[in-house]
Design a protein around this motif. Structure first.
Motif, PDB file in Angstrom:
ATOM      1  N   ALA A 122       0.777  -1.304   0.037  1.00 33.48           N
ATOM      2  CA  ALA A 122       0.039   0.215  -0.068  1.00 33.48           C
ATOM      3  C   ALA A 122       0.874   1.145  -0.015  1.00 33.48           C
ATOM      4  N   ALA A 123       1.951   1.086   0.924  1.00 28.18           N
ATOM      5  CA  ALA A 123       2.944   2.461   0.791  1.00 28.18           C
ATOM      6  C   ALA A 123       3.457   2.698  -0.317  1.00 28.18           C
ATOM      7  N   LEU A 124       3.813   1.546  -1.148  1.00 31.31           N
ATOM      8  CA  LEU A 124       4.637   1.563  -2.413  1.00 31.31           C
ATOM      9  C   LEU A 124       3.695   2.345  -3.451  1.00 31.31           C
ATOM     10  N   ARG A 125       2.518   1.701  -3.466  1.00 33.32           N
ATOM     11  CA  ARG A 125       1.558   2.530  -4.457  1.00 33.32           C
ATOM     12  C   ARG A 125       1.472   4.146  -4.194  1.00 33.32           C
ATOM     13  N   GLU A 126       1.735   4.448  -3.134  1.00 33.95           N
ATOM     14  CA  GLU A 126       1.573   5.829  -2.914  1.00 33.95           C
ATOM     15  C   GLU A 126       2.775   6.834  -2.897  1.00 33.95           C
ATOM     16  N   THR A 155      11.043   7.311  -6.699  1.00 33.94           N
ATOM     17  CA  THR A 155      12.545   7.677  -6.524  1.00 33.94           C
ATOM     18  C   THR A 155      13.267   6.652  -5.715  1.00 33.94           C
ATOM     19  N   LEU A 156      14.485   6.741  -5.639  1.00 31.29           N
ATOM     20  CA  LEU A 156      15.242   5.715  -4.811  1.00 31.29           C
ATOM     21  C   LEU A 156      14.843   6.255  -3.418  1.00 31.29           C
ATOM     22  N   ALA A 157      14.952   7.421  -2.976  1.00 35.15           N
ATOM     23  CA  ALA A 157      14.738   8.057  -1.563  1.00 35.15           C
ATOM     24  C   ALA A 157      13.218   7.641  -1.420  1.00 35.15           C
ATOM     25  N   GLY A 158      12.351   7.897  -2.103  1.00 35.89           N
ATOM     26  CA  GLY A 158      10.859   7.189  -1.948  1.00 35.89           C
ATOM     27  C   GLY A 158      10.557   5.734  -1.550  1.00 35.89           C
ATOM     28  N   ILE A 216      12.667 -14.885   1.437  1.00 34.44           N
ATOM     29  CA  ILE A 216      12.944 -14.788   0.127  1.00 34.44           C
ATOM     30  C   ILE A 216      12.084 -14.062  -0.504  1.00 34.44           C
ATOM     31  N   VAL A 217      10.763 -14.274  -0.356  1.00 34.95           N
ATOM     32  CA  VAL A 217       9.665 -13.563  -1.072  1.00 34.95           C
ATOM     33  C   VAL A 217       9.849 -11.983  -0.708  1.00 34.95           C
ATOM     34  N   PHE A 218      10.354 -11.540   0.545  1.00 30.41           N
ATOM     35  CA  PHE A 218      10.594 -10.360   0.879  1.00 30.41           C
ATOM     36  C   PHE A 218      11.796  -9.637   0.124  1.00 30.41           C
ATOM     37  N   ILE A 219      12.625 -10.383   0.113  1.00 26.26           N
ATOM     38  CA  ILE A 219      13.993 -10.082  -0.460  1.00 26.26           C
ATOM     39  C   ILE A 219      13.961  -9.877  -2.159  1.00 26.26           C
ATOM     40  N   GLU A 220      13.304 -10.738  -2.721  1.00 28.05           N
ATOM     41  CA  GLU A 220      12.836 -10.525  -4.061  1.00 28.05           C
ATOM     42  C   GLU A 220      12.045  -9.139  -4.192  1.00 28.05           C
ATOM     43  N   LYS A 221      11.058  -8.840  -3.677  1.00 27.48           N
ATOM     44  CA  LYS A 221      10.524  -7.775  -3.986  1.00 27.48           C
ATOM     45  C   LYS A 221      11.154  -6.626  -3.780  1.00 27.48           C
ATOM     46  N   CYS A 222      12.055  -6.453  -2.546  1.00 25.31           N
ATOM     47  CA  CYS A 222      12.908  -5.277  -2.589  1.00 25.31           C
ATOM     48  C   CYS A 222      13.770  -5.169  -3.565  1.00 25.31           C
ATOM     49  N   ARG A 223      14.391  -6.351  -4.162  1.00 22.38           N
ATOM     50  CA  ARG A 223      15.185  -6.544  -5.362  1.00 22.38           C
ATOM     51  C   ARG A 223      14.262  -5.651  -6.470  1.00 22.38           C
ATOM     52  N   THR A 224      13.243  -6.175  -6.780  1.00 22.52           N
ATOM     53  CA  THR A 224      12.636  -5.644  -7.932  1.00 22.52           C
ATOM     54  C   THR A 224      12.270  -4.091  -7.916  1.00 22.52           C
ATOM     55  N   VAL A 225      11.965  -3.764  -6.355  1.00 26.66           N
ATOM     56  CA  VAL A 225      11.620  -2.346  -6.192  1.00 26.66           C
ATOM     57  C   VAL A 225      12.862  -1.274  -6.656  1.00 26.66           C
ATOM     58  N   LEU A 226      13.998  -1.780  -6.310  1.00 17.17           N
ATOM     59  CA  LEU A 226      15.338  -1.070  -5.910  1.00 17.17           C
ATOM     60  C   LEU A 226      16.243  -1.324  -7.091  1.00 17.17           C
ATOM     61  N   ALA A 227      15.995  -2.234  -7.753  1.00 18.53           N
ATOM     62  CA  ALA A 227      16.870  -2.733  -9.054  1.00 18.53           C
ATOM     63  C   ALA A 227      16.828  -1.418  -9.978  1.00 18.53           C
ATOM     64  N   PRO A 228      15.673  -0.680 -10.522  1.00 24.32           N
ATOM     65  CA  PRO A 228      15.727   0.421 -11.250  1.00 24.32           C
ATOM     66  C   PRO A 228      16.771   1.245 -11.114  1.00 24.32           C
ATOM     67  N   PHE A 229      17.197   1.639  -9.677  1.00 24.77           N
ATOM     68  CA  PHE A 229      17.946   2.462  -9.361  1.00 24.77           C
ATOM     69  C   PHE A 229      19.447   2.159  -9.086  1.00 24.77           C
ATOM     70  N   ALA A 230      19.890   1.003  -9.361  1.00 28.98           N
ATOM     71  CA  ALA A 230      21.225   0.470  -9.493  1.00 28.98           C
ATOM     72  C   ALA A 230      21.732   0.663 -10.695  1.00 28.98           C
ATOM     73  N   LEU A 284      20.111   2.869   0.965  1.00 32.55           N
ATOM     74  CA  LEU A 284      20.989   3.796   0.001  1.00 32.55           C
ATOM     75  C   LEU A 284      22.407   3.241  -0.249  1.00 32.55           C
ATOM     76  N   THR A 285      22.903   2.834   0.880  1.00 32.94           N
ATOM     77  CA  THR A 285      24.334   2.370   0.583  1.00 32.94           C
ATOM     78  C   THR A 285      24.380   1.039  -0.056  1.00 32.94           C
ATOM     79  N   MET A 286      23.422   0.161   0.082  1.00 32.68           N
ATOM     80  CA  MET A 286      23.407  -1.088  -0.697  1.00 32.68           C
ATOM     81  C   MET A 286      23.098  -0.828  -2.050  1.00 32.68           C
ATOM     82  N   VAL A 287      22.314   0.172  -2.412  1.00 30.04           N
ATOM     83  CA  VAL A 287      21.851   0.235  -4.005  1.00 30.04           C
ATOM     84  C   VAL A 287      23.247   0.892  -4.564  1.00 30.04           C
TER      85      VAL A 287
END
Length: 204
Positions: A88-92, A96-99, A141-155, A198-201
């Motif tokens: 829900a928070a991601l939809r809103e 951006t990476l910060a967002g 693993i499901v959580f990690i893959e979701k984070c990977r998908t969300v953050l990958a465009p900024f790497a 942020l450091t990870m990305v």
């Protein structure tokens, strides 16, 4: 001649309302969370849950069967609420990476705080069995893959390496636990996790 006052007929109490199976399951989970909060994970047995919920033991056994299944159900309940909060928070959020990092950090910490000190005990109980630990790891693993998908465009490389994601998850668990026990504030936990993301990305 004295009048005879009729004796009032006794009125039986209303029969206990039978809950639908899904409603009973939800009630038992809520009572189980409260039981863990009040008495600790060690006190969580199917018999004790039946007592606290005001139902017979067969009702509880019908829903969970064994204690480990109840622990898994509690962790699944926590994970589903965490996922719903994050989605829900991601939809809103701002794209951006910060967002995105803010959403991941705040939703993880907030969900643990909403559950209070109960979830660390459930996680610790799950870690005590290889079978239960695998179930927990599958959800991670499901959580990690979701984070990977969300953050990958900024790497820079277009993806996020797994070691960094596992390190982020470890930090999220440790910081959230510290916030839940009052060792640090929720804001400090979220800010530190935000910086970790942020450091990870930036390294990818």
């Amino acid at each position: 001649m004295s009048s005879v006052v009729p004796v009032e007929e006794s009125i039986d109490p209303q029969p206990r309302r039978r809950l639908a199976r899904g409603d009973r399951y939800r009630q038992l989970l809520d009572v189980a969370w409260q039981l863990v909060s009040d008495e600790g994970t060690e006190a969580l047995t199917l018999g004790r849950l039946a007592e606290r919920a005001g139902v017979t033991k067969p009702v509880v056994y019908d829903h969970f069967g064994i204690r480990s299944a109840l622990l898994v159900a509690l962790y699944r309940d926590f994970d589903e609420r965490q996922a719903a909060l994050m989605d829900a928070a991601l939809r809103e959020s701002e794209p951006t990476l910060a967002g995105r990092a803010t959403v991941i950090a705040s939703s993880y910490v907030d969900c643990v705080l909403l559950q209070g000190r109960e979830i660390p005990g459930v996680i610790a109980a799950l870690a005590g069995s290889p079978e239960l630990e695998k179930i927990k790891r599958d959800y991670e693993i499901v959580f990690i893959e979701k984070c990977r998908t969300v953050l990958a465009p900024f790497a820079t490389t277009g993806t996020i390496a797994s070691p960094g994601l596992w390190a982020m998850l470890g930090a999220a668990e440790a910081l959230s636990h510290a916030a839940a026990t009052g060792e640090i504030s929720a804001g400090d936990a979220q800010e530190e996790l935000f910086e970790t993301i942020l450091t990870m990305v930036a390294r990818n």
